[in-house]
Write an enzyme that holds these catalytic residues in place. Sequence first.
Site, mmCIF file in Angstrom:
data_model
loop_
_atom_site.group_PDB
_atom_site.id
_atom_site.type_symbol
_atom_site.label_atom_id
_atom_site.label_comp_id
_atom_site.label_asym_id
_atom_site.label_seq_id
_atom_site.Cartn_x
_atom_site.Cartn_y
_atom_site.Cartn_z
ATOM 1 N N CYS A 99 -31.908 20.267 -20.817
ATOM 2 C CA CYS A 99 -31.877 21.819 -21.064
ATOM 3 C C CYS A 99 -31.212 22.452 -22.218
ATOM 4 O O CYS A 99 -31.583 22.002 -23.410
ATOM 5 C CB CYS A 99 -31.197 22.354 -19.695
ATOM 6 S SG CYS A 99 -29.802 21.716 -19.256
ATOM 7 N N SER A 100 -30.132 23.077 -22.008
ATOM 8 C CA SER A 100 -29.392 23.315 -23.140
ATOM 9 C C SER A 100 -27.897 23.653 -23.002
ATOM 10 O O SER A 100 -27.464 24.886 -23.487
ATOM 11 C CB SER A 100 -30.124 24.739 -23.924
ATOM 12 O OG SER A 100 -30.058 25.694 -22.705
ATOM 13 N N CYS A 101 -27.208 22.762 -22.213
ATOM 14 C CA CYS A 101 -25.895 22.879 -21.812
ATOM 15 C C CYS A 101 -24.977 23.016 -23.196
ATOM 16 O O CYS A 101 -25.365 22.350 -24.108
ATOM 17 C CB CYS A 101 -25.370 21.674 -21.174
ATOM 18 S SG CYS A 101 -26.316 21.561 -19.555
ATOM 19 N N CYS B 201 -28.329 18.739 -26.016
ATOM 20 C CA CYS B 201 -28.508 18.535 -24.299
ATOM 21 C C CYS B 201 -29.944 18.313 -24.284
ATOM 22 O O CYS B 201 -30.717 19.268 -24.450
ATOM 23 C CB CYS B 201 -28.000 19.714 -23.438
ATOM 24 S SG CYS B 201 -28.646 19.821 -21.952
#
Lengths: 212, 100
Positions: free
Chosen positions: A121-123, A118
């Site tokens: 962000c950090s999905c 991702c």
Amino acid sequence: MPHDHHDHDHLSPSGHPYREDQDGPLSYHQQMEIAVRELLVEKGVTTKAEIAAQITAMDNRSPAIGASIVAKAWTDADFKARLLASGSATCAEMDVPVEAMELIVVENTPDTHNVVVCTLCSCYPRNILGLPPDWYKQREYRSRAVREPRKVLSEFGLDLADDVRVQVHDSTADMRYLVLPMRPEGTKGWSEDQLAAIVGRDSMIGAAVPQA
Amino acid sequence: MTETSSPAIATGAPVRLKSIAPPGHVRCPWYLRGKTGVIERDLGLTGNPETLAYGVEAQQIRLYRVRFTMKDIWGDDADPASDTLDAEIFENWLEPTHAS
């Protein structure tokens, strides 16, 4: 002595370094979180017990959930077909709710290796894999996985043949991704539990492949 | 709630991502702006997150998965050029490939 360190001033009796107490002032966002939480409890929107229960539920999620899904897909062709067609609905069959618009399950084949990142962000599919590893959230992985994925995978110890296409999934919006790895050779006749035990977290992100 | 008026783009159709840099909360990765790919699948309608981010009612817009080759994104020094990348892109970031 199990730990015969020399610098005893900074070590606990067990030989490990002390973690500093967090005696500094609260940050802006810590204050904001506490204020909002206390207001929500005060106004009866939620309770302290509900918040604690949610934190426990979050901590209890682990890659073992994803591994059991992969193992079932390896042993049940109908389940696998449903999982690839509709990830969220099929995980719900196993009492694993996915709180995203849709879980997209991507299958590794002899021709294609999938890897998830991702960049924005950090999905991450937390309901299925628990909390993401630190490296997944760091700028280095997020920027390099889309620019030189083969080199990144090689640093993870995964060297792919030139005739395998690398398929990167940039999880930029409301989908979540689970890589369905290939079932390794030498696992014929294994039970679902035996199979689940060899499915590690990184193989479901695409940074590794399961070994028998 | 207003619905999008634009028709869904067919799977396989070529699309280009707008090469713009608007201020505020935007959901299109910088490295894909201006790049051309093809629609991999239509993911249906969803509230525009670039509006939802401000806590106001949002238009329902389409979300797609767009597939690029590494060559589409990085040019001739992509290694190897035939590896592919899919990203989720909202329709407001897409334009026809013939647009100048």
